[in-house]
Design a protein around this motif. Structure first.
Motif, mmCIF file in Angstrom:
data_model
loop_
_atom_site.group_PDB
_atom_site.id
_atom_site.type_symbol
_atom_site.label_atom_id
_atom_site.label_comp_id
_atom_site.label_asym_id
_atom_site.label_seq_id
_atom_site.Cartn_x
_atom_site.Cartn_y
_atom_site.Cartn_z
ATOM 1 N N ALA A 107 44.548 34.970 13.839
ATOM 2 C CA ALA A 107 43.614 35.083 12.720
ATOM 3 C C ALA A 107 44.122 34.181 11.600
ATOM 4 O O ALA A 107 45.296 34.235 11.236
ATOM 5 C CB ALA A 107 43.524 36.525 12.236
ATOM 6 N N VAL A 108 43.220 33.344 11.084
ATOM 7 C CA VAL A 108 43.560 32.426 10.006
ATOM 8 C C VAL A 108 42.667 32.756 8.824
ATOM 9 O O VAL A 108 41.438 32.805 8.968
ATOM 10 C CB VAL A 108 43.356 30.952 10.444
ATOM 11 N N GLY A 109 43.285 33.001 7.662
ATOM 12 C CA GLY A 109 42.521 33.422 6.504
ATOM 13 C C GLY A 109 42.593 32.465 5.338
ATOM 14 O O GLY A 109 43.613 31.809 5.108
ATOM 15 N N THR A 110 41.491 32.416 4.604
ATOM 16 C CA THR A 110 41.407 31.692 3.346
ATOM 17 C C THR A 110 40.978 32.704 2.291
ATOM 18 O O THR A 110 39.982 33.404 2.472
ATOM 19 C CB THR A 110 40.378 30.545 3.440
ATOM 20 N N VAL A 111 41.747 32.785 1.209
ATOM 21 C CA VAL A 111 41.552 33.839 0.208
ATOM 22 C C VAL A 111 40.910 33.267 -1.047
ATOM 23 O O VAL A 111 41.286 32.200 -1.537
ATOM 24 C CB VAL A 111 42.899 34.490 -0.170
ATOM 25 N N GLU A 112 39.945 34.033 -1.555
ATOM 26 C CA GLU A 112 39.282 33.705 -2.811
ATOM 27 C C GLU A 112 39.285 34.965 -3.669
ATOM 28 O O GLU A 112 38.843 36.020 -3.223
ATOM 29 C CB GLU A 112 37.838 33.278 -2.514
ATOM 30 N N GLU A 113 39.795 34.854 -4.877
ATOM 31 C CA GLU A 113 39.746 35.997 -5.790
ATOM 32 C C GLU A 113 38.360 36.036 -6.409
ATOM 33 O O GLU A 113 37.863 35.026 -6.917
ATOM 34 C CB GLU A 113 40.805 35.857 -6.887
ATOM 35 N N ILE A 114 37.709 37.191 -6.319
ATOM 36 C CA ILE A 114 36.369 37.305 -6.884
ATOM 37 C C ILE A 114 36.334 38.245 -8.079
ATOM 38 O O ILE A 114 35.326 38.362 -8.750
ATOM 39 C CB ILE A 114 35.343 37.758 -5.820
ATOM 40 N N HIS A 115 37.450 38.890 -8.339
ATOM 41 C CA HIS A 115 37.574 39.852 -9.429
ATOM 42 C C HIS A 115 39.065 40.144 -9.535
ATOM 43 O O HIS A 115 39.765 40.062 -8.522
ATOM 44 C CB HIS A 115 36.776 41.121 -9.067
ATOM 45 N N PRO A 116 39.589 40.481 -10.683
ATOM 46 C CA PRO A 116 41.028 40.751 -10.764
ATOM 47 C C PRO A 116 41.533 41.826 -9.787
ATOM 48 O O PRO A 116 42.702 41.833 -9.439
ATOM 49 C CB PRO A 116 41.223 41.210 -12.209
ATOM 50 N N LYS A 117 40.649 42.696 -9.322
ATOM 51 C CA LYS A 117 41.079 43.750 -8.404
ATOM 52 C C LYS A 117 40.437 43.638 -7.024
ATOM 53 O O LYS A 117 40.588 44.523 -6.189
ATOM 54 C CB LYS A 117 40.773 45.125 -8.996
ATOM 55 N N LYS A 118 39.690 42.550 -6.783
ATOM 56 C CA LYS A 118 39.046 42.347 -5.477
ATOM 57 C C LYS A 118 39.248 40.910 -5.032
ATOM 58 O O LYS A 118 39.134 39.988 -5.825
ATOM 59 C CB LYS A 118 37.546 42.649 -5.533
ATOM 60 N N PHE A 119 39.517 40.774 -3.747
ATOM 61 C CA PHE A 119 39.718 39.464 -3.148
ATOM 62 C C PHE A 119 38.822 39.355 -1.923
ATOM 63 O O PHE A 119 38.744 40.288 -1.132
ATOM 64 C CB PHE A 119 41.180 39.286 -2.719
ATOM 65 N N LYS A 120 38.166 38.190 -1.778
ATOM 66 C CA LYS A 120 37.355 37.922 -0.584
ATOM 67 C C LYS A 120 38.173 37.023 0.329
ATOM 68 O O LYS A 120 38.734 36.014 -0.108
ATOM 69 C CB LYS A 120 36.039 37.253 -0.958
ATOM 70 N N VAL A 121 38.239 37.396 1.605
ATOM 71 C CA VAL A 121 39.007 36.631 2.577
ATOM 72 C C VAL A 121 38.078 36.227 3.718
ATOM 73 O O VAL A 121 37.442 37.082 4.339
ATOM 74 C CB VAL A 121 40.191 37.457 3.136
ATOM 75 N N SER A 122 37.992 34.919 3.973
ATOM 76 C CA SER A 122 37.253 34.400 5.122
ATOM 77 C C SER A 122 38.253 34.208 6.254
ATOM 78 O O SER A 122 39.333 33.654 6.041
ATOM 79 C CB SER A 122 36.598 33.064 4.786
ATOM 80 N N ILE A 123 37.883 34.674 7.448
ATOM 81 C CA ILE A 123 38.823 34.709 8.560
ATOM 82 C C ILE A 123 38.199 34.105 9.804
ATOM 83 O O ILE A 123 37.063 34.428 10.163
ATOM 84 C CB ILE A 123 39.249 36.166 8.841
ATOM 85 N N ASP A 124 38.967 33.244 10.471
ATOM 86 C CA ASP A 124 38.611 32.706 11.781
ATOM 87 C C ASP A 124 39.578 33.297 12.796
ATOM 88 O O ASP A 124 40.790 33.305 12.569
ATOM 89 C CB ASP A 124 38.727 31.179 11.813
ATOM 90 N N VAL A 125 39.048 33.775 13.925
ATOM 91 C CA VAL A 125 39.883 34.333 14.990
ATOM 92 C C VAL A 125 39.810 33.395 16.190
ATOM 93 O O VAL A 125 38.719 33.079 16.676
ATOM 94 C CB VAL A 125 39.426 35.752 15.389
ATOM 95 N N PHE A 126 40.977 32.987 16.644
ATOM 96 C CA PHE A 126 41.091 32.084 17.788
ATOM 97 C C PHE A 126 41.772 32.796 18.951
ATOM 98 O O PHE A 126 42.715 33.562 18.749
ATOM 99 C CB PHE A 126 41.942 30.861 17.422
ATOM 100 N N ALA A 127 41.295 32.529 20.155
ATOM 101 C CA ALA A 127 41.987 32.898 21.389
ATOM 102 C C ALA A 127 42.479 31.574 21.950
ATOM 103 O O ALA A 127 41.669 30.760 22.414
ATOM 104 C CB ALA A 127 41.065 33.605 22.362
ATOM 105 N N GLY A 128 43.771 31.328 21.843
ATOM 106 C CA GLY A 128 44.267 29.990 22.137
ATOM 107 C C GLY A 128 43.662 29.034 21.127
ATOM 108 O O GLY A 128 43.739 29.267 19.928
#
Length: 158
Positions: free
Chosen positions: A117-138
């Motif tokens: 799983a590879v994630g990219t994090v974006e803060e959308i609020h001081p107490k909330k974070f949005k994370v986009s995730i790609d899942v790879f099999a190999g």
């Protein structure tokens, strides 16, 4: 494949280290571990026999658990770094809970292949974070997800 030497989950306080997916103290759990790979986050997991859906393929719920815990772990890594810390520096890590979880399954996920799983994090609020995730099999992208992670009340915000 990236080797995670010290994961953010290693620094969760004991009271918050029981999650089935990422809790290091949950004996029957998955023990997912999240760390940095450049400016992205990564979790590597090798599915077990009991995670199969049909012969040759992994159960979608495992993929959702991977996305979920990778998302909250990625948010914790990001806030920990924002607070001036890194995994392994002896400071308890912040803990997040899932506010929203979305998974798109792109292809069946084969068994007997490590998942990444590879994630990219974006803060959308001081107490909330949005994370986009790609899942790879190999090398094959099998799922995409998004987690909105919320800081647990009374936890480590600087």
């Amino acid at each position: 494949m990236v080797k995670i030497k010290h994961a953010i989950q290693d620094d969760y306080p004991d009271d918050y280290a029981w999650c089935y997916g990422c809790g290091r103290l949950n004996e029957t759990g998955l023990h997912l571990r999240t760390g940095w790979d450049g400016d992205q986050t990564v979790t590597i997991y090798e599915p077990r026999e009991e995670h199969k859906a049909i012969p040759g393929f992994i159960y979608g719920g495992l993929i959702a658990s991977l996305v979920d815990c990778h998302g909250t772990g990625s948010a914790a890594l990001t806030l920990h770094r924002k607070n001036g810390h890194e995994p392994g520096d002896g400071v308890d890590a912040p803990r997040f809970v899932t506010a929203s979880l979305h998974v798109d399954y792109l292809k069946p996920t084969p068994k007997d292949v490590p998942l990444k799983a590879v994630g990219t994090v974006e803060e959308i609020h001081p107490k909330k974070f949005k994370v986009s995730i790609d899942v790879f099999a190999g090398d094959t992208l099998t799922a995409k997800g998004e987690v909105v992670a919320a800081v647990m009340p009374n936890t480590f915000i600087s």
